[in-house]
Design a protein around this motif. Structure first.
Motif, PDB file in Angstrom:
ATOM      1  N   SER A  91      43.330  28.037  37.024  1.00  0.00           N
ATOM      2  CA  SER A  91      44.265  29.162  36.982  1.00  0.00           C
ATOM      3  C   SER A  91      44.975  29.250  38.329  1.00  0.00           C
ATOM      4  N   ALA A  92      46.129  29.923  38.337  1.00  0.00           N
ATOM      5  CA  ALA A  92      46.854  30.148  39.584  1.00  0.00           C
ATOM      6  C   ALA A  92      46.000  30.956  40.554  1.00  0.00           C
ATOM      7  N   GLU A  93      45.218  31.884  40.020  1.00  0.00           N
ATOM      8  CA  GLU A  93      44.357  32.733  40.856  1.00  0.00           C
ATOM      9  C   GLU A  93      43.286  31.901  41.562  1.00  0.00           C
ATOM     10  N   ASP A  94      42.791  30.880  40.873  1.00  0.00           N
ATOM     11  CA  ASP A  94      41.776  30.008  41.471  1.00  0.00           C
ATOM     12  C   ASP A  94      42.368  29.233  42.643  1.00  0.00           C
ATOM     13  N   VAL A  95      43.570  28.696  42.449  1.00  0.00           N
ATOM     14  CA  VAL A  95      44.239  27.959  43.535  1.00  0.00           C
ATOM     15  C   VAL A  95      44.543  28.899  44.699  1.00  0.00           C
TER      16      VAL A  95
END
Length: 316
Positions: free
Chosen positions: A233-237
Motif C-alpha cells: 500500500s502507499a501507506e506502507d511505503v
C-alpha cells in the motif's frame, strides 16, 4: 529538535499523499509539510486526509516538476526558502511495446521522472549546500535496478535517476548532505491503476502479432495478479520513507518490499548480467504455471496475515 521543513512533490494521490499526511500528523510535530501537486484542482483528497493538520503542519502548494518557474515560485513562497527535506515523488508510468509508443510519450516520461528531479535540485540544492544541511529523498523504483518486460521507457527513466543520484551522492557528502533512494516494488495506487488502464486501451496495431499477443496475454494478464500478490500500500511505503528520514545514518538505497528483493538480488549475483535476464525469461515463457502458482501461494499467505491488496484498494 527544531521542526524541519519538508517539500514533497506529487501529493494529489498515492505515495505522495500518504507520506504528506503521515508526516503532517507526526505526534511529535517534527515536520512542517509543504505538499505540492501540479494541478490544485485535485487537492480535495489530500485536504480530507490531512484533517486538522491542514493549515498547521501541512500546506498545499502548486508545483509542476516540468516547469522551472513553477518550482521557483513554490520555493520562494517558503519562509527563507528553507527546505530541510526534499522528497521527489512526482512521476508517471508507461507500459507496452515501444513500437506502439510515440517518441513524445517517451520524452514526457523522461521529462517528468528524470528531468523533474533535476529541475528540483537545480533550484533547491544550492541552498542546501550553503547551509551544509539537508536530506534529499527520491521515490525511485526497483525498476531503477532491474528492467522488467514492457516497462522499457519507465525503467530507463528510473535507471537515469539512480545513475544521477549515485554521482550526486559523492558531492553531497562533501556538503554534509544526505541522499536516499526509496525503491518500492509494485505499489497499489491510482498511479498503477491508470498505467494498467492505459495499457488496456493501447493501440497495438504497430506491433507484430507475437509481440501484441505477449503484451496482452502474458503481461496484462498477470499484471493484477502480481500486484495482488506482491503489492504494497502507499501507506506502507510512506512508513518506510519516514523511517529512512528519521534514521541517524540513512542508507543510500532502501527497498521497501522484501518479497521483491530476491528478484533484484539476481542483478548483483552475476557481474555478466545474464542471470536476471535468463531467469525472468524462463519465468515468463517456460515456467509460467509455476510462476502463477507461486504468486497465488504468496497471495494466500498475505491474505491470512491480512496484508493482501487488490489493485486500487486494501482488502477488507
Amino acid at each position: 529538535m527544531a521542526r524541519r521543513n519538508v517539500l514533497i512533490t506529487g501529493c494529489s494521490s498515492g505515495i505522495g499523499l500518504a507520506l504528506a499526511v503521515k508526516m503532517a500528523k507526526d505526534e511529535q510535530k517534527r515536520f512542517k509539510v509543504y505538499a505540492t501537486m501540479r494541478n490544485l484542482a485535485k487537492k480535495e483528497p489530500l485536504e480530507e486526509a490531512a484533517g486538522r493538520s491542514l493549515g498547521k503542519t501541512l500546506e498545499i502548494k502548486q508545483l509542476d516538476v516540468c516547469d522551472e518557474q513553477s518550482i521557483k515560485t513554490c520555493v520562494n513562497s517558503i519562509p527563507d526558502r528553507r527546505i530541510d527535506i526534499l522528497v521527489s515523488n512526482a512521476g508517471m508510468g508507461l507500459i507496452g511495446p515501444i513500437e506502439c509508443q510515440t517518441i513524445d510519450e517517451m520524452k514526457t516520461v523522461m521529462d517528468t521522472n528524470f528531468f523533474g528531479l533535476v529541475r528540483l535540485l537545480k533550484e533547491i540544492l544550492p541552498d542546501m549546500k550553503r547551509r551544509k544541511n539537508g536530506h534529499i529523498v527520491i521515490i525511485s523504483s526497483v525498476m531503477g535496478i532491474q528492467g522488467i518486460l514492457f516497462n522499457d521507457v519507465y525503467a530507463a527513466s528510473k535507471f537515469a535517476v539512480e545513475g544521477f543520484c549515485e554521482s550526486l551522492a559523492i558531492q553531497a557528502l562533501k556538503f554534509k548532505l544526505q541522499l536516499s533512494l526509496i525503491e518500492p516494488g509494485p505499489v497499489v495506487t491510482e498511479f498503477e491503476r491508470k498505467v494498467f488502464e492505459d495499457g488496456m486501451k493501447m493501440d497495438l496495431s504497430a506491433a507484430d502479432e507475437e509481440t501484441a499477443e505477449m503484451f496482452t496475454n502474458i503481461y496484462l494478464k498477470n499484471y493484477k495478479q502480481i500486484f495482488q500478490s506482491l503489492g504494497q500500500s502507499a501507506e506502507d511505503v510512506a512508513e518506510h520513507t519516514v523511517k529512512i528520514i528519521l534514521a541517524e545514518n540513512p542508507p543510500f538505497r532502501h527497498q521497501t518490499n522484501t518479497l521483491y528483493t530476491p528478484m533484484t538480488t539476481l542483478k548483483y549475483a552475476d557481474p555478466n548480467g545474464d542471470l536476471p535476464i535468463d531467469t525472468f525469461y524462463k519465468m515468463v515463457f517456460h515456467h509460467d504455471k509455476i510462476f502463477s502458482a507461486s504468486l497465488n501461494f504468496i497471495k494466500l499467505l498475505r491474505w491470512r496475515s491480512r496484508k493482501s491488496f487488490d489493485l486500487g484498494k486494501p482488502s477488507q
